[in-house]
Scaffold this motif. Structure first.
Motif, PDB file in Angstrom:
ATOM      1  N   THR A 240      26.190  39.858   6.238  1.00  0.00           N
ATOM      2  CA  THR A 240      26.441  38.573   7.141  1.00  0.00           C
ATOM      3  C   THR A 240      27.290  38.023   7.672  1.00  0.00           C
ATOM      4  O   THR A 240      28.720  38.267   7.777  1.00  0.00           O
ATOM      5  CB  THR A 240      25.468  37.448   5.739  1.00  0.00           C
ATOM      6  OG1 THR A 240      25.438  37.790   4.742  1.00  0.00           O
ATOM      7  CG2 THR A 240      25.834  35.956   6.082  1.00  0.00           C
ATOM      8  N   VAL A 241      27.241  38.091   9.304  1.00  0.00           N
ATOM      9  CA  VAL A 241      28.403  37.379   9.777  1.00  0.00           C
ATOM     10  C   VAL A 241      28.397  36.308  10.524  1.00  0.00           C
ATOM     11  O   VAL A 241      27.269  35.464  10.652  1.00  0.00           O
ATOM     12  CB  VAL A 241      28.319  37.781  11.166  1.00  0.00           C
ATOM     13  CG1 VAL A 241      29.459  37.549  12.526  1.00  0.00           C
ATOM     14  CG2 VAL A 241      28.915  40.128  11.040  1.00  0.00           C
ATOM     15  N   GLN A 242      29.245  35.195  10.037  1.00  0.00           N
ATOM     16  CA  GLN A 242      29.358  33.339  10.333  1.00  0.00           C
ATOM     17  C   GLN A 242      30.348  33.272  11.121  1.00  0.00           C
ATOM     18  O   GLN A 242      31.502  33.279  11.195  1.00  0.00           O
ATOM     19  CB  GLN A 242      29.020  33.130   8.241  1.00  0.00           C
ATOM     20  CG  GLN A 242      27.460  33.253   8.239  1.00  0.00           C
ATOM     21  CD  GLN A 242      27.848  32.943   6.682  1.00  0.00           C
ATOM     22  OE1 GLN A 242      29.266  33.180   5.969  1.00  0.00           O
ATOM     23  NE2 GLN A 242      27.023  31.308   6.175  1.00  0.00           N
ATOM     24  N   ASN A 243      29.435  32.589  11.800  1.00  0.00           N
ATOM     25  CA  ASN A 243      30.954  32.033  12.759  1.00  0.00           C
ATOM     26  C   ASN A 243      32.076  32.881  13.184  1.00  0.00           C
ATOM     27  O   ASN A 243      32.940  32.345  13.438  1.00  0.00           O
ATOM     28  CB  ASN A 243      31.269  30.405  12.387  1.00  0.00           C
ATOM     29  CG  ASN A 243      30.508  29.695  12.024  1.00  0.00           C
ATOM     30  OD1 ASN A 243      30.414  29.550  10.777  1.00  0.00           O
ATOM     31  ND2 ASN A 243      29.477  29.411  12.899  1.00  0.00           N
ATOM     32  N   LEU A 244      32.031  34.370  13.772  1.00  0.00           N
ATOM     33  CA  LEU A 244      32.402  35.133  14.187  1.00  0.00           C
ATOM     34  C   LEU A 244      33.896  34.469  14.975  1.00  0.00           C
ATOM     35  O   LEU A 244      32.530  35.030  16.529  1.00  0.00           O
ATOM     36  CB  LEU A 244      32.339  36.532  14.309  1.00  0.00           C
ATOM     37  CG  LEU A 244      33.502  37.464  14.330  1.00  0.00           C
ATOM     38  CD1 LEU A 244      34.311  37.596  12.041  1.00  0.00           C
ATOM     39  CD2 LEU A 244      32.975  39.123  14.004  1.00  0.00           C
ATOM     40  N   THR A 245      34.556  34.453  15.549  1.00  0.00           N
ATOM     41  CA  THR A 245      35.583  34.221  16.359  1.00  0.00           C
ATOM     42  C   THR A 245      36.837  35.366  16.923  1.00  0.00           C
ATOM     43  O   THR A 245      37.296  35.458  15.694  1.00  0.00           O
ATOM     44  CB  THR A 245      36.044  32.699  16.593  1.00  0.00           C
ATOM     45  OG1 THR A 245      34.754  31.794  16.625  1.00  0.00           O
ATOM     46  CG2 THR A 245      36.492  32.502  18.015  1.00  0.00           C
ATOM     47  N   HIS A 246      37.011  35.691  18.121  1.00  0.00           N
ATOM     48  CA  HIS A 246      38.471  36.484  18.138  1.00  0.00           C
ATOM     49  C   HIS A 246      38.653  35.806  19.686  1.00  0.00           C
ATOM     50  O   HIS A 246      37.988  36.173  20.795  1.00  0.00           O
ATOM     51  CB  HIS A 246      38.320  37.593  18.224  1.00  0.00           C
ATOM     52  CG  HIS A 246      38.881  38.562  17.784  1.00  0.00           C
ATOM     53  ND1 HIS A 246      39.993  38.683  16.195  1.00  0.00           N
ATOM     54  CD2 HIS A 246      39.849  39.215  18.389  1.00  0.00           C
ATOM     55  CE1 HIS A 246      40.121  39.505  16.547  1.00  0.00           C
ATOM     56  NE2 HIS A 246      40.768  39.689  17.673  1.00  0.00           N
ATOM     57  N   THR A 247      40.104  35.809  19.430  1.00  0.00           N
ATOM     58  CA  THR A 247      40.519  35.964  20.690  1.00  0.00           C
ATOM     59  C   THR A 247      41.880  36.827  21.108  1.00  0.00           C
ATOM     60  O   THR A 247      42.435  36.959  19.733  1.00  0.00           O
ATOM     61  CB  THR A 247      41.008  34.402  20.994  1.00  0.00           C
ATOM     62  OG1 THR A 247      42.154  34.136  20.286  1.00  0.00           O
ATOM     63  CG2 THR A 247      39.900  33.388  20.718  1.00  0.00           C
ATOM     64  N   TYR A 248      41.316  37.428  22.712  1.00  0.00           N
ATOM     65  CA  TYR A 248      43.242  37.978  23.256  1.00  0.00           C
ATOM     66  C   TYR A 248      43.849  36.526  23.745  1.00  0.00           C
ATOM     67  O   TYR A 248      43.536  36.813  24.347  1.00  0.00           O
ATOM     68  CB  TYR A 248      43.211  38.933  24.188  1.00  0.00           C
ATOM     69  CG  TYR A 248      41.343  39.880  23.020  1.00  0.00           C
ATOM     70  CD1 TYR A 248      42.585  40.967  21.843  1.00  0.00           C
ATOM     71  CD2 TYR A 248      40.132  40.024  23.141  1.00  0.00           C
ATOM     72  CE1 TYR A 248      41.713  42.076  20.876  1.00  0.00           C
ATOM     73  CE2 TYR A 248      39.716  41.221  22.729  1.00  0.00           C
ATOM     74  CZ  TYR A 248      40.486  41.719  21.982  1.00  0.00           C
ATOM     75  OH  TYR A 248      39.759  43.247  20.680  1.00  0.00           O
ATOM     76  N   GLY A 249      45.065  36.407  23.016  1.00  0.00           N
ATOM     77  CA  GLY A 249      45.831  35.042  23.673  1.00  0.00           C
ATOM     78  C   GLY A 249      44.756  34.357  24.050  1.00  0.00           C
ATOM     79  O   GLY A 249      44.281  33.966  22.832  1.00  0.00           O
ATOM     80  N   THR A 250      44.533  33.597  25.280  1.00  0.00           N
ATOM     81  CA  THR A 250      43.559  33.130  25.875  1.00  0.00           C
ATOM     82  C   THR A 250      42.123  33.478  25.929  1.00  0.00           C
ATOM     83  O   THR A 250      41.383  32.668  25.834  1.00  0.00           O
ATOM     84  CB  THR A 250      44.299  32.218  27.141  1.00  0.00           C
ATOM     85  OG1 THR A 250      44.565  32.977  28.168  1.00  0.00           O
ATOM     86  CG2 THR A 250      45.177  31.687  26.597  1.00  0.00           C
TER      87      THR A 250
END
Lengths: 264, 306
Positions: free
Chosen positions: B7-17
């Protein structure tokens, strides 16, 4: 603990088997220092009397322990340089997603490099008699002990660098700018006794100085007691052990940090 | 959280901006082959790194068979089999040596490891090459060894990043068949990333990623059903003008990507006839067919799939 031994052993084993399947590595790590030794040693032998060394001493003999340390350094570095490529390619990634802890992975790699460096170092011990060095049991055992410490410390130093590099070019730059000077200023090439004050201080602060010193002393354990200009035996062993511990800790921390970064 | 699902929920990933993953959610169940489809830079590889425990995400949660990714990494690693996009074999070792090394990393040893290796070599049809150095094997065989390696410790989840990159069509088909039978017989979860439509078509469900967003999620048939009828592809040198002209002339809304107009319509064959008759000079080629996942992507994002 028992289930960490198996991953450590298997990583160690791979380093060894790879080495023997790439024969050129065996040659390159040992040939270059040997050529240095013969050319520089013979060339300087007539005109160079190492300062602060008692009695009549041949430069080619003085240079010999330094060359063994250079072989250890080269082998350790070549063994760790593969980390750079294997991290980017799949192999090391595959190891990193396995349940083995990071400290175990680094220990396996370090022991692999140590073994290889030690094997080549031992090969070089066979030419020691040519320089006039005579081994007794004590000197042989202490020599092997010091070589093991040196090999372990240098491999970990290599790993510490390799784990944070993303290209082998970068690694070569570090090698030329840092590792070679560390070796040059360790008493391997010339003693600190005749050097200007500032240089003597740099040499005093260089941890490898103590490694080279311990190695030099252990070679002569059964024959002569060397003079007082060199650091004491205990201090040398302490410094080199601390060097091993810190570089291993550093390599493990680097490997953990690099593989847990949010920008990997 | 279920022990039978990722189950993946609301996954967010940022590199810098730069935002590589933007609020992505989905679930995958046992026995299912799930595909993350997206062009380069869509966030597939970031998502793959997060799922394979190589990189902690900026925010959101991932649960793999009942274990939370942020605290249960060690437990999760035992459950995962991972095939990376870059070759993950040591080419200086033989096939068996590679597998043995891998088994040791997972705590397998001795006779049981030997039997397990033999079993997998047999299943993947590489028994006769077991003592060859990996560098002597063809690309297709190497991939098979990689999958055998990833399956060695009987993982419950198999993750594959672009498994068919660099393989020709025939080998790709074989690989897909292997995966389908694996998912069925072992009742495991298979999650793969791809940018190849034909590979995605063979999966049970597909999630389409574009610039970090999950723009569509469903079975290949469900996704294609979003497009009514047929798709007509018109190649032209004068896209803007032709698009407006067609939109004015017929009751359709063409989407322009570079030199191509994509038109969705009920009765494609009639539209082809009429549009060619109406704009004989502006049209260079016309292609007409049933919708593909690529058409779905273009419809949803307005961008070409590259």
């Amino acid at each position: 603990m028992r289930n960490v031994l198996l991953p450590i052993a298997t990583i160690w084993w791979r380093e060894i088997i790879r080495f023997f399947r790439q024969r050129s590595r065996l040659f390159s790590a040992i040939a270059q220092p040997l050529v240095f030794w013969i050319l520089i040693g013979s060339g300087l032998n007539a005109s160079f009397q190492p300062a602060g060394v008692s009695g009549k001493s041949e430069y080619i003999e003085y240079f010999y322990p330094g060359i063994v340390v250079l072989v250890l350094l080269f082998t350790a570095i070549f063994a760790t340089i593969s980390v750079v490529n294997e991290r980017r390619e799949g192999f090391l990634q595959g190891v990193l997603v396995a349940p083995a802890p990071r400290w175990g992975i680094v220990l396996g790699q370090a022991l692999g490099g140590t073994t290889l460096a030690l094997l080549q170092g031992v090969l070089l011990l066979f030419i020691a008699p040519l320089t006039g060095i005579r081994f007794g049991l004590t000197s042989l055992l202490s020599t092997l002990g010091v070589m093991t410490l040196l090999a372990f410390g240098l491999t970990n130093l290599g790993l510490l660098i390799a784990w944070r590099m993303d290209s082998t070019q970068g690694f070569h730059a570090v090698m030329n700018l840092i590792l070679i000077p560390i070796w040059l200023l360790s008493g391997a090439f010339f003693p600190s006794a005749g050097a200007p004050d500032w240089l003597a201080w740099v040499m005093k602060l260089n941890p490898l100085t103590y490694g080279v010193d311990a190695f030099r002393r252990s070679l002569y354990f059964d024959t002569v007691t060397t003079n007082g200009n060199m650091p004491t035996w205990t201090l040398s062993i302490l410094v080199i052990s601390l060097f091993c511990f810190l570089t291993y800790l550093g390599a493990t921390l680097t490997a953990s940090a690099e593989t847990n970064k949010k920008h990997a | 959280m279920s022990v039978n699902r990722i189950t993946v929920q609301n996954l967010t990933h940022t590199y810098g901006t730069r935002c590589a993953l933007d609020n992505v959610s989905f679930t995958v169940s046992r026995g299912e082959i799930f595909c993350l489809l997206g062009p380069n830079g869509s966030g597939k590889t970031t998502l793959f790194k997060v799922l394979s425990t190589l990189m902690p995400p900026t925010s959101g949660s991932v649960n793999i068979l009942g274990h939370n990714l942020s605290i249960g990494t060690k437990a999760i690693r035992k459950l995962l089999g991972v095939v990376f996009q870059h070759p993950g074999l040591d080419v200086k070792l033989t096939v068996t040596e590679n597998l043995r090394h891998h088994g040791h990393l997972y705590g397998l040893k001795g006779k049981s490891l030997k039997l397990r290796i033999a079993e997998l070599l047999e299943r993947f049809g590489i028994s006769d090459r077991s003592h060859d150095l990996v560098e002597k094997l063809s690309g297709g065989l190497q991939r098979r060894v990689e999958i055998a390696k990833a399956m060695l410790h009987s993982p419950q989840v198999l993750l594959l990043d672009e498994p068919s990159s660099g393989l020709d069509v025939g080998v790709r088909r074989q690989l897909s068949n292997h995966l389908i039978s694996l998912a069925e017989t072992e009742n495991i979860i298979i999650l793969l990333t791809t940018h190849l439509m034909d590979e995605a078509e063979l999966c049970n469900r597909v999630g389409i990623l574009d610039i970090g967003k999950m723009v569509a999620l469903g079975t290949p048939d469900e996704l294609k059903a979003q497009i009514g009828g047929d798709v007509v592809l018109i190649e032209t040198t004068n896209g803007e003008v032709l698009r407006n002209a067609i939109a004015g002339h017929f009751e359709v809304l063409p989407i322009l990507t570079e030199n191509y107009l994509h038109v969705e319509c009920e009765r494609g064959h009639e539209f082809v006839r009429d549009v060619v008759a109406a704009f004989p000079d502006e049209i260079q080629t016309v292609r007409f067919g049933k919708p593909t996942l690529e058409d779905v992507f273009i419809k949803l994002t307005g961008n070409p799939f590259v």
